[in-house]
Design a protein around this motif. Sequence first.
Motif, PDB file in Angstrom:
ATOM      1  N   PRO A   5     108.664  -6.538   4.101  1.00 14.17           N
ATOM      2  CA  PRO A   5     110.097  -6.330   3.825  1.00 14.17           C
ATOM      3  C   PRO A   5     111.017  -7.138   4.736  1.00 14.17           C
ATOM      4  N   ARG A   6     110.666  -7.285   6.007  1.00  7.75           N
ATOM      5  CA  ARG A   6     111.558  -7.962   6.943  1.00  7.75           C
ATOM      6  C   ARG A   6     111.633  -9.455   6.624  1.00  7.75           C
ATOM      7  N   GLY A   7     112.835  -9.967   6.508  1.00  4.15           N
ATOM      8  CA  GLY A   7     113.038 -11.386   6.238  1.00  4.15           C
ATOM      9  C   GLY A   7     112.909 -11.780   4.785  1.00  4.15           C
ATOM     10  N   ARG A   8     112.708 -10.818   3.907  1.00  3.41           N
ATOM     11  CA  ARG A   8     112.533 -11.133   2.485  1.00  3.41           C
ATOM     12  C   ARG A   8     113.884 -11.379   1.828  1.00  3.41           C
ATOM     13  N   THR A   9     113.950 -12.428   0.998  1.00  2.00           N
ATOM     14  CA  THR A   9     115.152 -12.725   0.222  1.00  2.00           C
ATOM     15  C   THR A   9     114.781 -12.726  -1.263  1.00  2.00           C
ATOM     16  N   ALA A  10     115.725 -13.096  -2.094  1.00  2.00           N
ATOM     17  CA  ALA A  10     115.442 -13.145  -3.532  1.00  2.00           C
ATOM     18  C   ALA A  10     114.416 -14.214  -3.868  1.00  2.00           C
ATOM     19  N   ASN A  11     114.275 -15.219  -3.013  1.00  2.00           N
ATOM     20  CA  ASN A  11     113.405 -16.347  -3.354  1.00  2.00           C
ATOM     21  C   ASN A  11     112.302 -16.649  -2.356  1.00  2.00           C
ATOM     22  N   SER A  12     112.219 -15.928  -1.266  1.00  2.00           N
ATOM     23  CA  SER A  12     111.185 -16.237  -0.281  1.00  2.00           C
ATOM     24  C   SER A  12     110.935 -15.038   0.617  1.00  2.00           C
ATOM     25  N   GLY A  13     109.895 -15.171   1.447  1.00  2.00           N
ATOM     26  CA  GLY A  13     109.570 -14.093   2.370  1.00  2.00           C
ATOM     27  C   GLY A  13     108.353 -14.439   3.196  1.00  2.00           C
ATOM     28  N   ARG A  14     107.735 -13.395   3.763  1.00  2.00           N
ATOM     29  CA  ARG A  14     106.548 -13.566   4.617  1.00  2.00           C
ATOM     30  C   ARG A  14     105.343 -12.959   3.885  1.00  2.00           C
ATOM     31  N   ILE A  15     104.355 -13.776   3.620  1.00  2.00           N
ATOM     32  CA  ILE A  15     103.168 -13.360   2.875  1.00  2.00           C
ATOM     33  C   ILE A  15     102.075 -12.957   3.858  1.00  2.00           C
ATOM     34  N   TRP A  16     101.599 -11.700   3.748  1.00  2.00           N
ATOM     35  CA  TRP A  16     100.558 -11.229   4.672  1.00  2.00           C
ATOM     36  C   TRP A  16      99.224 -10.961   3.965  1.00  2.00           C
ATOM     37  N   ALA A  17      99.212 -11.076   2.629  1.00  2.00           N
ATOM     38  CA  ALA A  17      97.986 -10.903   1.849  1.00  2.00           C
ATOM     39  C   ALA A  17      98.230 -11.506   0.476  1.00  2.00           C
ATOM     40  N   VAL A  18      97.141 -11.803  -0.240  1.00  2.00           N
ATOM     41  CA  VAL A  18      97.237 -12.236  -1.643  1.00  2.00           C
ATOM     42  C   VAL A  18      96.282 -11.389  -2.465  1.00  2.00           C
ATOM     43  N   THR A  19      96.669 -11.085  -3.691  1.00  2.00           N
ATOM     44  CA  THR A  19      95.886 -10.196  -4.542  1.00  2.00           C
ATOM     45  C   THR A  19      94.467 -10.712  -4.710  1.00  2.00           C
ATOM     46  N   SER A  20      93.501  -9.820  -4.464  1.00  2.00           N
ATOM     47  CA  SER A  20      92.095 -10.201  -4.514  1.00  2.00           C
ATOM     48  C   SER A  20      91.352  -9.525  -5.668  1.00  2.00           C
ATOM     49  N   ARG A  21      91.517  -8.218  -5.811  1.00  2.00           N
ATOM     50  CA  ARG A  21      90.803  -7.469  -6.849  1.00  2.00           C
ATOM     51  C   ARG A  21      91.654  -6.291  -7.284  1.00  2.00           C
ATOM     52  N   ARG A  22      91.161  -5.590  -8.311  1.00  2.00           N
ATOM     53  CA  ARG A  22      91.803  -4.348  -8.728  1.00  2.00           C
ATOM     54  C   ARG A  22      90.727  -3.329  -9.053  1.00  2.00           C
ATOM     55  N   VAL A  23      91.139  -2.071  -9.110  1.00  2.00           N
ATOM     56  CA  VAL A  23      90.234  -0.977  -9.421  1.00  2.00           C
ATOM     57  C   VAL A  23      90.334  -0.662 -10.903  1.00  2.00           C
ATOM     58  N   LEU A  24      89.180  -0.451 -11.546  1.00  2.00           N
ATOM     59  CA  LEU A  24      89.162  -0.249 -12.989  1.00  2.00           C
ATOM     60  C   LEU A  24      89.752   1.089 -13.417  1.00  2.00           C
ATOM     61  N   GLU A  25      89.322   2.182 -12.751  1.00  2.00           N
ATOM     62  CA  GLU A  25      89.649   3.507 -13.262  1.00  2.00           C
ATOM     63  C   GLU A  25      91.113   3.892 -13.089  1.00  2.00           C
ATOM     64  N   ARG A  26      91.756   3.363 -12.056  1.00  2.00           N
ATOM     65  CA  ARG A  26      93.146   3.695 -11.776  1.00  2.00           C
ATOM     66  C   ARG A  26      93.895   2.410 -11.430  1.00  2.00           C
ATOM     67  N   PRO A  27      95.202   2.381 -11.628  1.00  2.00           N
ATOM     68  CA  PRO A  27      95.945   1.180 -11.254  1.00  2.00           C
ATOM     69  C   PRO A  27      96.082   1.062  -9.737  1.00  2.00           C
ATOM     70  N   VAL A  28      95.097   0.424  -9.120  1.00  2.00           N
ATOM     71  CA  VAL A  28      95.089   0.192  -7.679  1.00  2.00           C
ATOM     72  C   VAL A  28      94.800  -1.287  -7.455  1.00  2.00           C
ATOM     73  N   LEU A  29      95.672  -1.943  -6.723  1.00  2.00           N
ATOM     74  CA  LEU A  29      95.496  -3.356  -6.420  1.00  2.00           C
ATOM     75  C   LEU A  29      94.980  -3.504  -4.993  1.00  2.00           C
ATOM     76  N   LEU A  30      94.073  -4.469  -4.788  1.00  2.00           N
ATOM     77  CA  LEU A  30      93.418  -4.646  -3.495  1.00  2.00           C
ATOM     78  C   LEU A  30      93.640  -6.050  -2.941  1.00  2.00           C
ATOM     79  N   ALA A  31      93.735  -6.133  -1.626  1.00  2.00           N
ATOM     80  CA  ALA A  31      93.801  -7.419  -0.938  1.00  2.00           C
ATOM     81  C   ALA A  31      93.328  -7.220   0.492  1.00  2.00           C
ATOM     82  N   ARG A  32      92.789  -8.268   1.083  1.00  2.00           N
ATOM     83  CA  ARG A  32      92.511  -8.251   2.512  1.00  2.00           C
ATOM     84  C   ARG A  32      93.704  -8.869   3.247  1.00  2.00           C
ATOM     85  N   PRO A  33      94.155  -8.251   4.317  1.00  2.00           N
ATOM     86  CA  PRO A  33      95.168  -8.936   5.127  1.00  2.00           C
ATOM     87  C   PRO A  33      94.663 -10.325   5.507  1.00  2.00           C
ATOM     88  N   ILE A  34      95.541 -11.311   5.422  1.00  2.00           N
ATOM     89  CA  ILE A  34      95.146 -12.690   5.709  1.00  2.00           C
ATOM     90  C   ILE A  34      94.605 -12.774   7.133  1.00  2.00           C
TER      91      ILE A  34
END
Length: 305
Positions: free
Chosen positions: A263-292
């Motif tokens: 959240p800190r430093g985020r604007t409408a067009n940019s920000g600080r990326i600390w992870a990228v989407t890696s996988r998801r869980v099938l049974e429930r809407p859960v998104l997973l990533a490893r911190p970079i």
Amino acid sequence: MSAAPTPADARSGARTAAVPARHAVVTEAPTAAGTAREISSYWTSARMRAALPIEQLVDGLTRSLGPGRSAEHAARARTRPRQVRAPRSTGKLFFRVDGADAVCTASAINTKKRNQVITAGHCVHTGPDVGLLQQPHFYSDWVYVPRYRNGHAPYGKWVANNAYAFNGWIEHEAFRFDQAIISFKRHGRHRLVDVTGGNDVVWGKPQREWGVRIWGWPAEDPFDGETAKRCDGRTVPFHDSADASMHACALTGGASGGPWFLPRGRTANSGRIWAVTSRRVLERPVLLARPIPSEIRRMIRAANR
């Protein structure tokens, strides 16, 4: 198809386990066979619309909760994907996978060359488990379309120059190293970040964060991949793994590689990326990533020599 973490992933993902030095080695993709004009021309609006999420072409990018876990993940389900105007610095990533057209999500980053994106490692390389009839390999013909919408490229189609992945992903499918950087050729006289703006990459963050915003171009039911979606909420550790998770974030295949913004430093067009989407869980809407991981610094250096 669902898949549990591999033994190699479990070892490399454990918080107390030492990471083999070989895992942090960065490998560069082979030089593209086609010219920039040929690759750009290939990716017509029709082909971009028809491209499949990488999750439909490669196994192991979803995860099963296992018996008795679904109810636990039904709790606190308040985050829903929202359709809003995507940042200029995020976009849809198109590439070729063994004759098929595939998609992921990516984001421009602030580096010395000002022409690079960060995405998931599995959006540039197969990983080691490709069956008996193939050898592990890089994909090809990446094109990045910032703020893609309904087949249109408002900020142009950017053709890749190089791609970089960790050996931890290439050789062991270690999700700790499921990140990649792709460099792009100039568009006319312009560099990518000069046109769209870029994001900062941060590493070593904890799994538990508040006010996180995730972007992606989900392309599996109920979405069609033609517009960007986002989730907002907090992230928590996923059971006893090293994954960070956002519960009730229903982004589907095609969102892989999408940015997780602090959240800190985020604007409408940019920000600080600390992870990228890696996988998801099938049974429930859960998104997973490893911190970079801190090893991303090695990849940034390799990509900017």
